[in-house]
Design an enzyme around this catalytic site. Structure first.
Site, PDB file in Angstrom:
ATOM      1  CB  THR A 281      40.258  45.539  42.851  1.00 30.27           C
ATOM      2  OG1 THR A 281      39.403  45.278  44.225  1.00 30.27           O
ATOM      3  CG2 THR A 281      39.024  46.042  41.983  1.00 30.27           C
ATOM      4  N   GLY A 283      43.869  41.471  42.497  1.00 30.62           N
ATOM      5  CA  GLY A 283      45.992  40.690  41.731  1.00 30.62           C
ATOM      6  C   GLY A 283      46.295  42.096  40.345  1.00 30.62           C
ATOM      7  N   GLY A 285      47.710  44.480  41.975  1.00 31.67           N
ATOM      8  CA  GLY A 285      48.928  44.868  41.936  1.00 31.67           C
ATOM      9  C   GLY A 285      49.937  44.332  41.174  1.00 31.67           C
ATOM     10  CB  CYS A 286      50.463  40.564  41.057  1.00 31.81           C
ATOM     11  SG  CYS A 286      50.372  40.271  43.096  1.00 31.81           S
TER      12      CYS A 286
END
Length: 569
Positions: A281, A283, A285-286
């Site tokens: 998981t 990255g 959010g980016c």
């Protein structure tokens, strides 16, 4: 489909182009080259022209010619302003991959360089503020950026530099991912920057995308434990100035779903998807914010952009849940949905070779039904008999059944090092990761198939004339199939070219050729005896699959081809 899309009519003979745009495009867009927020990439060149991503909207006076300089296609463009992740799971690297996956150009301004991996962040080095400013001006002054997306902004000065630069070079939208803590828990922006976020950055944002921890930090430690808490947080954050707030609930306790709340100041949108259990998981959010930026750059409204982005991340996580990169608790995911395919490709010992065309077996669903055998059994028997490449031509099969059969056949072919191609159905070839496709003159053009499949896949094209053979080469095919050489019942209304026609096409072709149509044990020697160097083999349907024993017939044909002393394996 034609939703917010633009409809076009092209008068190519005199290079006049007529394009119709939504009636309110000029009202919502640009006037005299002045960019106005909330409209994708439209520039009013004069009273009669509106340029939209390389398209031209004409006034009522009619079509006018477009100069070469003004006819360039405008590509949706996202600029990401963020930190570099040496492990490439998050930050600038994730942004680049997410935008590439969504087919949007992405430029970068690097604010910090981190040393990090799947275990955590070992070090952070901020880029000098004046150099961040220089990067921003360099890109924004030249490259027609549509949307700016921010990630790690490690200092107050960098936040202010960004905001001042955006006032000088306005863009369509600003997407703010308020990165403060990495997925692994490492602090990337201190509490001193929070007030600058609230007072300077958020009021400029078209959408902000905080996770629960970031939303809590921006709200002075407000506890967020329920969906109602997320709604309250979204409303409070909206009061700070951003036009839209997306509070991400991936870490929401006691929830079996991944719940996000989008608020635009009037309406709440509760977006749910199944929670995917995986360690990969890092990255997310980016990537979600970058995908939102990419969809906004294409012209989608915010709600649609968020839905597409959420679905994209969900798909990528599901695809990536079993891959293993690094030994830490949080690995990266595969933005392009290709890493597992590459792993499967490793089973192929070598790239495509013209010698693969030597004995080309083409399946037929009606023949398999007639003889009461599965497609997988038919393929296995052909390979055991000496087939060097297999094409699945299943015109009557339902797509779901065809896909499952193709996967089964692919396992057989991979275990023997034999390429497997799909006839016509590029979608099935992609879904099962076949080695390539074979297309006819009325099917998808080879260049379009190449774009979808990638440079490593095999593409064959059916050709009857030298002109078609030349076009196949131009379009990037790997080989051509020429026929029917003799009359055949496997394809209706199939014009035969005969041996002379085959030879003519072979001599004109810059690609290797496989002969097809009515070929069997009795005449394969004559076909291969034409003595044309680029004629590499024969493709056979009924002579193998409309027989009681596929294995026996394939062995016989293989022996005949070896005896011809042409293209032997």
């Amino acid at each position: 489909m034609a939703s917010a899309a633009f409809f076009s009519t092209c008068l190519l003979a005199n290079k006049n182009y007529v394009f119709l745009a939504p009636a309110n495009a000029s009202a919502k867009g640009y006037i005299n080259n002045l960019r106005v927020p909330n409209l994708p990439s439209i520039v009013l060149r004069n009273e009669r022209f509106v340029r939209l991503r390389g398209l031209v909207a004409m006034g009522d006076e009619g079509a006018s010619k477009v100069s070469e300089d003004d006819s360039r296609m405008k590509i949706p463009h996202v600029l990401t302003v963020a930190g570099s992740d040496s492990g490439a799971g998050a930050g600038i690297q994730a942004d680049l991959k997410a935008c590439a996956a969504r087919r949007v150009y992405c430029s970068t301004v690097i604010t910090a360089v981190t040393a990090q991996n799947t275990v955590g962040v070992q070090g952070v080095s901020n880029v000098p503020e004046d150099f961040v400013a220089e990067q921003l001006k360099s890109v924004l002054s030249d490259m027609e950026v549509d949307v700016v997306k921010t990630g790690m902004l490690p200092s107050i000065s960098i936040v202010k530099i960004l905001c001042n630069t955006l006032r000088e070079f306005p863009v369509q939208a600003l997407v703010v991912d308020p990165v403060m803590v990495s997925t692994s828990g490492d602090v990337l922006a201190g509490p001193s920057i929070l007030s600058t976020f609230r007072e300077v950055l958020l009021p400029m944002a078209d959408i902000i995308t905080p996770n629960l921890k970031e939303a809590s930090a921006l709200l002075n430690g407000m506890q967020l434990e329920t969906v109602d808490d997320m709604r309250s947080a979204a409303r409070l954050l909206h009061n700070m100035g951003p036009k839209n707030v997306l509070v991400k609930g991936g870490d929401l306790p006691d929830s079996s779903d991944a719940v996000d709340i989008l608020y635009d100041g009037l309406n709440f949108h509760e977006l749910r998807s199944p929670r995917i259990r995986t360690r990969n998981t890092h990255g997310t959010g980016c990537s979600l914010a970058s995908c939102i930026a990419a969809e906004l750059a294409k012209g989608y409204p915010v709600v649609s952009a968020v839905k597409v982005a959420k679905r994209y991340v969900e798909t990528a996580l599901g695809y990536s849940k079993e891959i293993g990169i690094g030994n830490g608790p949080q690995g990266p995911f595969d933005h392009l949905l290709r890493l597992k395919s590459h792993s499967q490709d490793c089973h192929r010992q070598r790239p495509f070779s013209p010698s693969d065309l030597f004995l080309y077996a083409v399946t037929d669903s009606r023949m398999n039904k007639r003889w009461g055998r599965s497609i997988a059994d038919a393929v296995k028997a052909a390979i055991d008999g000496g087939a060097t490449i297999v094409q699945l031509r299943e015109k009557d099969a339902e797509t779901k059944d065809f896909l499952e059969s193709a996967k089964a056949c692919l396992r057989i072919c991979r275990s023997h090092g034999v390429p497997l191609l799909i006839n016509d159905r590029v979608d099935v070839a992609i879904a099962c990761d076949a080695d390539g496709v074979h297309v006819g003159q009325s099917d998808m053009p080879a260049h379009a198939a190449r774009t979808l499949l990638g440079p490593e896949k095999i593409i064959g094209v059916s050709c009857k004339t030298p002109e078609q053979a030349q076009q196949a080469w131009v379009d990037g095919a790997d080989y051509i199939g020429c026929g029917g050489v003799y009359p055949t019942n496997t394809k209706e209304n199939n014009t035969t070219v005969g041996l002379d026609g085959l030879k003519t096409v072979c001599m004109a072709s810059k690609l290797p050729v496989v002969a097809i149509g009515g070929i069997g044990v009795s005449n394969a020697g004559a076909v291969m005896g034409l003595g044309v160097p680029n004629l590499k083999g024969v493709a056979v349907v009924s002579a193998l699959f409309d027989r009681e024993s596929i294995l026996t017939e394939t062995k016989k044909l293989h022996s005949v081809l070896l005896g011809s002393n042409v293209g032997g394996t």
